[in-house]
Design an enzyme around this catalytic site. Structure first.
Site, PDB file in Angstrom:
ATOM      1  N   ASP A  54     -34.655  42.414 -70.914  1.00 42.33           N
ATOM      2  CA  ASP A  54     -33.974  43.223 -69.889  1.00 42.33           C
ATOM      3  C   ASP A  54     -32.762  42.454 -69.389  1.00 42.33           C
ATOM      4  O   ASP A  54     -32.877  41.697 -68.437  1.00 42.33           O
ATOM      5  CB  ASP A  54     -34.955  43.527 -68.761  1.00 42.33           C
ATOM      6  CG  ASP A  54     -34.366  44.413 -67.683  1.00 42.33           C
ATOM      7  OD1 ASP A  54     -33.371  45.113 -67.959  1.00 42.33           O
ATOM      8  OD2 ASP A  54     -34.891  44.407 -66.557  1.00 42.33           O
ATOM      9  N   ASP A  83     -31.652  50.260 -72.402  1.00 45.05           N
ATOM     10  CA  ASP A  83     -32.159  49.448 -71.298  1.00 45.05           C
ATOM     11  C   ASP A  83     -33.647  49.686 -71.086  1.00 45.05           C
ATOM     12  O   ASP A  83     -34.133  49.754 -69.967  1.00 45.05           O
ATOM     13  CB  ASP A  83     -31.376  49.751 -70.008  1.00 45.05           C
ATOM     14  CG  ASP A  83     -31.726  48.809 -68.871  1.00 45.05           C
ATOM     15  OD1 ASP A  83     -32.283  47.725 -69.151  1.00 45.05           O
ATOM     16  OD2 ASP A  83     -31.476  49.151 -67.707  1.00 45.05           O
ATOM     17  N   HIS A  85     -26.723  46.391 -70.302  1.00 47.76           N
ATOM     18  CA  HIS A  85     -26.195  45.566 -69.214  1.00 47.76           C
ATOM     19  C   HIS A  85     -26.405  44.084 -69.509  1.00 47.76           C
ATOM     20  O   HIS A  85     -27.451  43.670 -69.999  1.00 47.76           O
ATOM     21  CB  HIS A  85     -26.752  45.976 -67.844  1.00 47.76           C
ATOM     22  CG  HIS A  85     -28.213  45.765 -67.627  1.00 47.76           C
ATOM     23  ND1 HIS A  85     -28.746  44.556 -67.188  1.00 47.76           N
ATOM     24  CD2 HIS A  85     -29.274  46.614 -67.724  1.00 47.76           C
ATOM     25  CE1 HIS A  85     -30.047  44.673 -67.035  1.00 47.76           C
ATOM     26  NE2 HIS A  85     -30.404  45.905 -67.359  1.00 47.76           N
ATOM     27  N   HIS A  97     -38.728  41.766 -65.346  1.00 50.71           N
ATOM     28  CA  HIS A  97     -38.378  41.059 -64.114  1.00 50.71           C
ATOM     29  C   HIS A  97     -39.275  39.859 -63.835  1.00 50.71           C
ATOM     30  O   HIS A  97     -39.580  39.557 -62.682  1.00 50.71           O
ATOM     31  CB  HIS A  97     -38.414  42.008 -62.918  1.00 50.71           C
ATOM     32  CG  HIS A  97     -37.420  43.123 -62.980  1.00 50.71           C
ATOM     33  ND1 HIS A  97     -37.281  44.059 -61.974  1.00 50.71           N
ATOM     34  CD2 HIS A  97     -36.502  43.470 -63.924  1.00 50.71           C
ATOM     35  CE1 HIS A  97     -36.331  44.921 -62.292  1.00 50.71           C
ATOM     36  NE2 HIS A  97     -35.847  44.578 -63.488  1.00 50.71           N
ATOM     37  N   GLU A 100     -26.174  45.550 -63.181  1.00 45.98           N
ATOM     38  CA  GLU A 100     -27.063  46.711 -63.174  1.00 45.98           C
ATOM     39  C   GLU A 100     -28.254  46.477 -62.258  1.00 45.98           C
ATOM     40  O   GLU A 100     -28.708  47.386 -61.555  1.00 45.98           O
ATOM     41  CB  GLU A 100     -27.561  47.003 -64.598  1.00 45.98           C
ATOM     42  CG  GLU A 100     -28.376  48.279 -64.731  1.00 45.98           C
ATOM     43  CD  GLU A 100     -29.857  48.119 -64.456  1.00 45.98           C
ATOM     44  OE1 GLU A 100     -30.543  49.139 -64.307  1.00 45.98           O
ATOM     45  OE2 GLU A 100     -30.344  46.965 -64.386  1.00 45.98           O
ATOM     46  N   GLU A 101     -28.762  45.242 -62.251  1.00 47.35           N
ATOM     47  CA  GLU A 101     -30.020  44.968 -61.586  1.00 47.35           C
ATOM     48  C   GLU A 101     -29.949  45.061 -60.062  1.00 47.35           C
ATOM     49  O   GLU A 101     -30.894  45.505 -59.419  1.00 47.35           O
ATOM     50  CB  GLU A 101     -30.543  43.576 -61.977  1.00 47.35           C
ATOM     51  CG  GLU A 101     -30.886  43.416 -63.443  1.00 47.35           C
ATOM     52  CD  GLU A 101     -32.115  44.211 -63.866  1.00 47.35           C
ATOM     53  OE1 GLU A 101     -32.652  44.978 -63.044  1.00 47.35           O
ATOM     54  OE2 GLU A 101     -32.527  44.076 -65.022  1.00 47.35           O
TER      55      GLU A 101
END
Length: 463
Positions: A289, A351, A277, A421, A323-324
């Site tokens: 990520d 991922d 992604h 994140h 995606e997130e």
């Protein structure tokens, strides 16, 4: 021997020789792909350029759309086929200014990140006493104490030796914490960041609300501060925190899935997806990520192009958007391509970071798993031939309802949730050789499935 028989025999010999050469050439392709990947740090350098130039790529942001424009232009320069964007309407949440401060038992600034989708505090913020709980069950037992307070969920990430199990067991606190806290009258909720390791780094992520339950602000603080407030409460100290957030949910914004292909030479209508992604959270650079995952998929196709390879079936790169925050990209792809999903042979996603590759997980039929294990054997050379049953990734998982077999690239996951994140998801966390090895694993697996003589059995999927 009659002349005609000699001619036919010579033709058969020539055909057999050509077939033997073709088999040798096909057997050499995985080795060629691994060698091509190992000889340079091209993938790492391209990823660094993207991350340094565009930074975090959150849904609805100009950063994301500018990065997509750049990717499309670069893919065309690479000579990939059918390069285009596919329109997606994606959710748009903005963080705004935010802060948290402990006022008692002593003044202390709390590093924090609002959780994606949270509502704002009132303009002056919320100042309230804190109740620390260790689980949803603990909150239920102490419900009478929660009214008018800020609830802090101090739930540790465990087990540390199996980080993805730890994540899935703990992330529900992030997702449902505001709901459960609001049900017992809390005015806001905080969580201990979902991570096994912290250097005063808060971790963001998506959260949710439920029906008519009051929507309260929801944010993450660090492991260190959550533990400190736990100790304070255990000693009987009164903890007061001021939380200020100006987050807002805006109308959905236009975005795109990125698509490019190596067109199949015999069965171009049959598809093997390689993917990651392209969006990220709004902190850090989104290098791990999932910029690295997106790059492994892109690099897999680019290497095939550089080596002049065309498998029997089409290899399709898909870089998913959103995606997130909502998976709008994968959901839209599933709807837009519904009629052709019966011809999707396999969908692979990366991922979980791009550290040292170890193999793949597989979701599909038992017969399909047996075939995948055979196809993965050449990857033993780089230690990435393992095939296990460990579920798929979120985006390709959307295709399982259409019985598309799916795979997830697995790597050394011991460091992933340190940076997940956070502001620390930056290029320096990735190793060029490991990223190249992940690209090699993706390329070999995609080639093997796309060039196989037989289709991958899909039958009834097994989890």
């Amino acid at each position: 021997m009659p002349r005609r028989s000699k001619i036919l025999r010579n033709v058969f010999i020539a055909q057999a020789a050509l077939l033997a050469c073709a088999r040798v050439e096909a057997a050499n392709v995985p080795a060629r792909l691994m060698a091509e990947s190992a000889k340079s740090d091209f993938a790492w350098q391209r990823l660094a350029r993207m991350c340094d130039t565009f930074g975090p790529r959150f849904s609805g942001s100009t950063n994301l759309e500018a990065a997509i424009d750049w990717i499309l232009a670069e893919m065309k320069k690479d000579g990939l086929d059918n390069v285009h964007g596919e329109d997606v309407m994606a959710p748009h949440w903005v963080r705004g200014a935010e802060s948290a401060e402990m006022l008692a038992p002593r003044p202390h600034r709390l590093p924090m990140l609002g959780l994606g989708g949270s509502v704002a505090t009132p303009p002056g913020g919320i100042t309230a006493e804190v109740l620390v709980v260790k689980s949803f069950a603990d909150l239920t037992e102490r419900a009478a104490e929660a009214k008018g307070k800020i609830v802090l969920f101090n739930v540790p990430f465990a087990p540390e030796n199996d980080p993805f199990i730890g994540y899935h067991d703990t992330v529900r606190i992030r997702s449902r914490g505001a709901i459960e806290a609001a049900k017992v009258g809390a005015v806001a909720s905080l969580i201990r960041s979902v991570t096994p390791f912290s250097l005063q780094t808060p971790h963001t992520g998506a959260m949710s609300y439920e029906g008519a339950v009051t929507r309260i602000p929801h944010a993450a603080i660090t492991v260190e501060d959550a533990e400190m407030m736990q100790r304070m409460q255990d000693r009987g100290d009164k903890i007061i925190v001021r939380l200020a957030m100006s987050a807002a949910r805006l109308p959905d914004a236009p975005s795109r899935n990125v698509v490019a292909e190596i067109t199949g030479r015999e069965k171009p209508e049959e598809i093997v997806i390689v993917s990651g992604h392209i969006d990220s959270w709004d902190v850090g650079q989104g290098a791990m990520d999932d910029g690295g995952g997106a790059m492994t998929a892109w690099e897999a196709a680019r290497m095939m192009r550089v080596l002049g390879l065309r498998p029997r079936r089409t290899v399709r790169v898909v870089l998913w958007t959103d995606e997130e925050f909502g998976q709008a990209g994968a959901k839209t792809y599933e709807r837009q391509h519904k009629e052709e999903l019966a011809r999707h042979i396999l969908a692979i996603e990366c991922d979980r970071g791009t550290f040292r590759p170890e193999g793949f997980s597989f979701v599909g039929s038992a017969a399909g798993r047996k075939m995948i294990k055979r196809l993965a054997r050449p990857l033993a050379k780089i230690g990435a031939a393992g095939i296990i049953d460990d579920g798929s990734e979120a985006d390709v998982g959307m295709l399982e309802q259409d019985q598309v077999p799916t795979m997830a690239l697995l790597d050394d996951g011991t460091k992933y949730f340190r940076y997940h994140h956070t502001e620390a998801d930056t290029m320096d966390k990735l190793n060029p050789r490991e990223l190249s090895a992940c690209a090699a694993a993706m390329a070999v697996m995609a080639w093997q499935a796309a060039d196989a003589l037989e289709d991958l059995p899909r039958a009834v999927k097994e989890h």
